[in-house]
Design a protein around this motif. Structure first.
Motif, short mmCIF file in Angstrom:
data_model
loop_
_atom_site.label_atom_id
_atom_site.label_comp_id
_atom_site.label_asym_id
_atom_site.label_seq_id
_atom_site.Cartn_x
_atom_site.Cartn_y
_atom_site.Cartn_z
N ILE A 72 27.54 -17.99 12.83
CA ILE A 72 27.99 -17.71 11.47
C ILE A 72 27.27 -18.66 10.52
O ILE A 72 27.29 -19.88 10.72
N ILE A 73 26.63 -18.09 9.51
CA ILE A 73 25.91 -18.89 8.52
C ILE A 73 26.54 -18.61 7.16
O ILE A 73 27.22 -17.62 6.95
N GLY A 74 26.27 -19.52 6.23
CA GLY A 74 26.80 -19.32 4.88
C GLY A 74 27.19 -20.63 4.23
O GLY A 74 26.91 -21.74 4.73
N GLU A 75 27.83 -20.52 3.11
CA GLU A 75 28.20 -21.68 2.30
C GLU A 75 29.24 -22.53 3.02
O GLU A 75 30.05 -22.03 3.80
N GLN A 76 29.22 -23.84 2.77
CA GLN A 76 30.17 -24.75 3.40
C GLN A 76 31.57 -24.52 2.87
O GLN A 76 31.78 -24.02 1.78
N ARG A 77 32.55 -24.92 3.70
CA ARG A 77 33.97 -24.85 3.34
C ARG A 77 34.42 -23.43 3.03
O ARG A 77 35.18 -23.20 2.09
N ARG A 78 33.91 -22.46 3.79
CA ARG A 78 34.31 -21.07 3.56
C ARG A 78 34.91 -20.42 4.82
O ARG A 78 34.94 -19.21 4.92
N ASP A 147 28.59 -22.73 16.00
CA ASP A 147 29.12 -23.13 14.69
C ASP A 147 28.07 -23.98 14.01
O ASP A 147 27.66 -25.02 14.55
N THR A 148 27.63 -23.56 12.82
CA THR A 148 26.53 -24.23 12.09
C THR A 148 27.07 -24.84 10.80
O THR A 148 27.92 -24.25 10.13
N GLU A 149 26.55 -25.99 10.48
CA GLU A 149 26.93 -26.65 9.22
C GLU A 149 26.52 -25.76 8.05
O GLU A 149 25.50 -25.07 8.09
N GLY A 150 27.36 -25.76 7.00
CA GLY A 150 27.08 -24.95 5.82
C GLY A 150 25.70 -25.25 5.25
O GLY A 150 25.32 -26.41 5.04
N ILE A 176 26.28 -13.54 11.57
CA ILE A 176 27.37 -13.19 10.65
C ILE A 176 27.17 -14.03 9.39
O ILE A 176 27.30 -15.26 9.44
N PHE A 177 26.80 -13.40 8.29
CA PHE A 177 26.58 -14.09 7.02
C PHE A 177 27.91 -14.11 6.26
O PHE A 177 28.38 -13.09 5.77
N ASN A 178 28.51 -15.30 6.19
CA ASN A 178 29.83 -15.47 5.58
C ASN A 178 29.65 -15.60 4.07
O ASN A 178 29.01 -16.53 3.58
#
Length: 1224
Positions: A72-78, A147-150, A176-178
């Motif tokens: 899952i990739i995307g902005e942090q804290r989401r 699990d990847t860092e934002g 998965i682009f969050n």
């Protein structure tokens, strides 16, 4: 979006002891935990934990199994970690066939670390260390959660973000682009960068860049369409907007892929956000429903998206781990710059170049070693000649092709890069091959010349050897016998062979080619071969010579033993001849027995002589053969004489036996003649039986005589043949007389039997004639049946008579033929009379049956005519159905009449044909009238149906016209939608009318065509009017939308102008920041207006262009004014600072001293010279400040913007920044 807190996650993982699926065949499940694969060090570099990576991807059965990595990739804290924990619970519940894994509401979601707050929890890249196994097409796939860092952290350097993206891509096959709330330009830019990195990584590491992409939109609030259905619509909208902007082509391509999806999740609810534990029970029910659906979808499709290379070939866990380690090691050793995507592309290009260089160099070295090995293996002449230069060239070319293909599989990058590396390798391999082949061809030619000389010498040596061998074989043949062997002693034979050898060696020396050492070696080899042949032959010849000497001695001893044996056998034969001179003594010993006696004596003498003979078996055998021939010469004359003597004795004995047998048979025949003189006794024994009796007696006498006969079979056969002829003469004479006597008796008995049968049949025929005189009794029995009765009676009488007849078959057949002719005459006469009587009865009965059927059919046709006179009743039955009814009735009557008819088939067929003709005439006449009546009814009904449909459509069109007269109602339905609505109504009416139409297809088609044309005319007329009305409404609505946006923007600009009139408010917002504010407002209004515009794309584009020009004019005008105001306020602030300082100094001094201050300021578009005087107190300074405020404090109103420009920068760069990006 928030997720569960840190303590809850950690406690769940450690306390519950989560059990994963088995790692492979035979492996035991272990509790899983998240492990950190990539971490950020103090220098800002990313470090890969290779031990942890190997533990995850090379453990148990994972190393040899396909793997799917869900990242899952995307902005942090989401909420990325929260979503992974949901996936973890689903994958850890393989027994849950549905979404029941979510029903544990009071159980905290465990797995990856997560908590509430604003600070990032996940650092680097983490992976669940145990595989989660799923099934896909009969294979087991290991699923890992990553699990990847934002990656959208503005505080982190771009280089770190790009490196983090590299590892995220390497550890992902299911992206998965969050996305929070909606897909914006920021997400598009980030995804464009991410896909670019993925392509570079894929080309460098030979990995599929994007295998599967999910856009997961969280907290969706723009519509109530959630899940996959709403997501697909949103994905289509996003793709169309991105295509229109043409700024993110990689994103558009990824979203256009068939595997890309979009899923919309609603807000999780306030209770869940505020909860500390983050349990499923706190979620909003709709959020739970769609989250459960999405997680189940990911779980069911994870096995399909196992990690593959660019050729879509699956990779095992061990293969993927090796590639990740190679990339990490390369980045660690080289320490390349990743400060931007461009630099990143350069790094991967350099990496691919180095990888390709190593692959090319390895292939070149392997080829060089192969060429050196071929050179070493073919140094000798034999090995060189075994491989021709062309074959060697083919080997080298094949090796070159193999290395090029293998190297092509190892190369990385785009096709031009691969092609260049392959071309370089090919040139290097060609040079190596070109260097080796000329030398090899020279070596091969020299080896061929040496081989030719060697072949010539071998041929000469071989010829000499064959000649010497032939000479030796001739000597061997010439001295095989004992006498020829004794004529040449071994020493003389050795001298002959040595002379021949010397002669051949001298001849061969002149034929040899090459250097003297080669000749000498060939001669030495030939000499040794000849010596071996001579030694072998002399050894055999010496042994043969000794054997010949011994053989001469043995021959003399054996000759004496043979002569003694021959004399003894001669005496034995003379004694047997004397003992069997008389006929009686001769008959006691048959010639065969005499032969056996002689043979026994001969074998006995031969055995005794064999024991007396000396020497080897061939010598003994020769002597015995000679003795055997001598004994045969004595045996043959004696046996011949004895055989003639024995034959004469046998012939005399056989003659006496035959005479006695013939006398006995003659007596038996005379007795049979006496016993069968009367007729009754004669009929009791047929001639054949009498013949069998005589034959039996004859066989008996012949067998008895055969047992008494003596001699060989020919002698016995001659005696028996003589006996047989005598008996046959007696038999033939007696049987001839007996047969004549038997024939007379047979003729008398047969005549009586035939007459009795004829009289009985005549009585039977007369009875049948009396019983069938009436018509009814005659019809009960047809002529054929009567004929069968008579024939049955005939057959019965004939069979009975056949049993009573006597004699042979010809006699019986003649009597039966006479009987048959008499019976046939009576039968024919009676059947003729009976046939005429039956035909009259049949014609009378058939006429009555046909007339009844004709009248019944006529009544049925009249009833159908009465029942279908009205239009409704006529339409209820089509002509074809009426024809089928009449046809059915006709067939029914014909079938019934056929069962009632009498007589033969031709009579029935004639009656039925007449009935069929009458019924056809009635049916044809009625159907013609009924068809005309039905056509009139069909035309009337179809006209009513078409008119009703046309009127209903006209009313529908008028209603649509009334309902869409106003602009708002017209805009609700576009012309195309209106056309579809009318088309749907038209199709509905056509289908309904088609169901109501009557008649045949051409009639229906004509009525439908007429209706369709009428509806088309109404449709065309209305749509033309409606399209004009809709275009006017669209233009009016678009003008209102554009005007509203222009006015709102003007109000916004005026608000910014009012809010920034004062010095403090103006200086708080720099011109660049003001430009950004206006730019943001302008984009917002354009997007909103784009959503409100109506009509086709050209109309929308024209309205948007008009709005853009109006907003650009206002923006340019305000920013120009605001820029001048900001510069003047900046200058005024500086003057206040200077004036204040002077006032303080003057007050402290307490004297009225004037201080002159001159300041030159260059403003935009004008030069202002300011003279400032301050003296003696703050009053002067305050007066000067008030004057500057009055002089420069009032400016034109403008708009506001935001920026990052330095306060001291007020030159031409600021003025350029004030202009809008899209302005003129």
């Amino acid at each position: 979006m928030t997720s569960c807190n840190l303590s809850s996650c950690s406690g769940s993982t450690q306390g519950t002891g989560i059990q994963t699926g088995q790692q492979g065949p035979g492996a035991q499940p272990e509790p899983g935990r998240p492990v950190q694969l990539v971490r950020l060090d103090k220098e800002g570099d990313l470090t890969l934990d290779e031990e942890a990576l190997s533990h995850c991807l090379e453990q148990g059965g994972v190393g040899d199994a396909p793997v799917c990595l869900v990242s899952i990739i995307g902005e942090q804290r989401r909420g990325k970690s929260f979503l992974l924990n949901c996936l973890l619970r689903q994958l850890q519940s393989p027994e849950a066939v549905d979404a029941s894994w979510m029903d544990r509401e009071d159980e905290v979601l465990g797995g990856f670390e997560c908590c509430n707050g604003t600070e990032t929890v996940t650092k680097g890249v983490w992976m669940w260390d145990q595989p989660l196994w799923v099934q896909d097409q009969g294979r087991r796939v290991a699923v890992f959660l990553v699990d990847t860092e934002g990656c959208l952290d503005l505080q982190r350097p771009m280089e770190t973000s790009i490196k983090l993206s590299v590892f995220s891509i390497l550890l992902s096959s299911y992206w998965i682009f969050n996305i929070p709330s909606s897909f914006t330009r920021t997400e598009a830019d980030y995804l464009e960068m991410f896909i670019q990195v993925a392509k570079e990584v894929g080309e460098t590491c030979n990995l599929a860049p994007i295998q599967h992409l999910d856009l997961l939109v969280r907290d969706w609030q723009h519509s109530r369409a959630y899940g996959a259905g709403g997501g697909q619509e949103y994905l289509t909208d996003i793709t169309q907007k991105l295509e229109a902007s043409a700024q993110q082509p990689l994103v558009v391509g990824a979203l256009r892929e068939s595997g890309s999806r979009c899923y919309l999740l609603p807000h999780p609810g306030t209770e869940f956000i505020r909860s500390e534990a983050g349990m499923p029970g706190n979620m909003d029910k709709y959020f739970r429903q769609y989250l459960r659906d999405y997680v189940s979808t990911v779980e069911s499709s994870a096995g399909i998206h196992a990690r593959t290379d660019q050729a879509r070939k699956g990779l095992t866990g061990a293969q993927l781990a090796a590639r990740i380690k190679d990339v990490s090691q390369y980045l660690k050793t080289k320490r390349y710059n990743f400060s931007s995507p461009v630099k990143m592309a350069e790094v991967f290009a350099a990496m691919r170049e180095e990888i390709n260089g190593r692959a090319v160099e390895a292939a070149r070295q392997e080829y060089e070693q192969f060429v050196q090995k071929q050179d070493r293996d073919h140094q000798s002449t034999s090995s060189c000649l075994s491989v021709k230069p062309l074959e060697m060239q083919q080997r080298l070319e094949e090796k070159r092709r193999e290395l090029l293909e293998r190297c092509r599989g190892k190369l990385r990058g785009k096709d031009p890069e691969k092609q260049a590396a392959l071309e370089e390798l090919k040139q290097g391999l060609d040079r190596l091959m070109a260097q080796f082949l000329p030398g090899y061809e020279q070596r091969f030619k020299m080896a061929e010349m040496a081989e030719m000389r060697e072949k010539a010498n071998r041929k000469a040596v071989e010829g000499i050897r064959r000649e010497y061998e032939q000479f030796r074989e001739k000597q061997d043949r010439d001295h095989q016998s004992t006498s020829s062997c004794l004529s040449v002693e071994p020493a003389e034979m050795q001298q002959r062979l040595e002379e021949k050898r010397q002669e051949l060696l001298e001849s061969c020396q002149g034929e040899l080619q090459g250097e003297d050492p080669q000749k000498q070696a060939a001669l030495e080899e030939l000499k040794q071969g000849l010596d071996r042949l001579m030694a072998q032959f002399l050894s055999d010849y010496k042994l043969r010579f000794k054997m010949a000497e011994m053989s001469a001695i043995i021959e003399e001893v054996n000759r004496r033993a043979v002569e003694a044996t021959r004399t003894e056998f001669q005496q034995f034969v003379k004694q047997l001849d004397r003992d069997h001179q008389s006929m009686r003594s001769c008959l006691r010993v048959k010639p065969l027995e005499m032969r056996h006696r002689l043979e026994g004596k001969r074998q006995k003498l031969l055995e005794r002589c064999r024991g007396e003979l000396l020497g080897e078996d061939p010598q003994k055998q020769a002597a015995l053969e000679e003795l055997n021939q001598g004994l045969d010469e004595q045996t043959t004359p004696f046996l011949s004489t004895y055989g003639e003597r024995f034959k004469r004795a046998e012939m005399e004995a056989n003659r006496k036996t035959v005479k006695a047998t013939r006398t006995e048979y003659e007596q038996f025949v005379q007795k049979q003649d006496r016993d069968h003189q009367s007729t009754s006794s004669c009929l009791s024994v047929k001639p054949l039986e009498m013949q069998q009796r005589l034959e039996g007696k004859r066989q008996e006498l012949q067998e008895r005589c055969r047992g008494k006969l003596r001699g060989e079979d020919p002698q016995k056969q001659a005696a028996l043949e003589e006996l047989k002829q005598g008996l046959d003469e007696q038999t033939t004479q007696f049987l001839s007389t007996y047969e004549q006597r038997f024939q007379g008796a047979v003729m008398e008995a047969n005549s009586r039997a035939v007459e009795a049968a004829r009289q009985e049949y005549e009585q039977f025929v007369q009875k049948q004639d009396r019983d069938h005189q009436s018509t009814s009794s005659c019809l009960r029995v047809e002529p054929q049946e009567m004929q069968q009765r008579l024939l049955g009676k005939c057959w019965e009488l004939q069979e009975r008579c056949r049993g009573e007849l006597w004699g042979e078959d010809p006699q019986k057949h003649a009597a039966l033929e006479e009987l048959r002719q008499g019976l046939d005459e009576q039968t024919t006469q009676f059947l003729s009379t009976y046939g005429e009587r039956f035909k009259g009865a049949v014609m009378e009965a058939n006429g009555r049956a046909v007339e009844a059927a004709r009248q019944e059919y006529e009544q049925f046709v009249q009833k159908q005519d009465r029942d279908h006179q009205s239009t409704s009743s006529c339409l209820s039955v089509k002509p074809l159905e009426m024809q089928q009814r009449l046809e059915g009735k006709r067939q029914e009557l014909q079938k019934r009449c056929r069962g009632e008819l009498q007589g033969e088939d031709p009579q029935k067929q004639a009656a039925l044909k007449g009935l069929e003709h009458d019924l056809d005439e009635q049916m044809t006449q009625f159907l013609s009238t009924y068809g005309e009546r039905f056509k009139g009814a069909v035309m009337e009904a179809n006209s009513r149906a078409v008119e009703a449909a046309r009127q209903e459509y006209e009313q529908f069109v008028q209603k649509q016209d009334r309902d869409h007269q106003s602009t708002s109602s017209c805009l609700n339905v576009e012309p195309l939608e209106m056309e579809e609505c009318l088309e749907e109504k038209r199709q509905e009416l056509l289908e309904r009318c088609r169901g109501e139409l009557r008649g045949e297809d051409p009639q229906k088609q004509a009525a439908l065509e007429e209706l369709n044309q009428g509806l088309d005319e109404q449709t065309t007329q209305f749509l033309s009017t409606y399209e004009q009305r809709f275009k006017g409404a669209v233009m009016e609505a678009n003008s209102r939308a554009v005007e509203a946006a222009r006015q709102e923007y003007e109000q916004f600009v005026q608000e910014q102008d009012r809010d920034h009139q004062s010095r403090s408010s103006c200086l708080s917002v720099k011109p660049l920041e003001m430009r950004r504010r206006l730019e943001g407002k302008r984009r917002e209004l354009q997007e909103r207006c784009r959503g409100e515009l109506r009509g086709e794309d050209p109309q929308k584009q024209a309205a948007l262009e008009e709005l853009k020009q109006g907003l650009d004019e206002q923006t340019t005008q305000f920013l120009s004014t605001y820029g001048q105001r900001f510069k003047k306020k900046s200058i005024l602030k500086a003057v206040y600072i200077v004036g204040g300082g002077l006032a303080v100094a003057g007050a402290a001094a307490g004297v009225g001293i004037g201080v002159g201050v001159a300041a030159g300021v260059v403003a935009v578009g004008e030069v202002v010279a300011i003279a400032v005087g301050a003296g003696g107190g703050g009053l002067i300074a305050g007066g000067v400040g008030a004057w500057f405020e009055q002089k420069f404090g009032r400016n034109k109103r403008g708009s506001n913007t935001a920026g990052q420009q330095d306060e001291g920068g007020a030159g031409s760069s600021d003025q350029e920044a004030l202009l809008p990006r899209g302005g003129t």
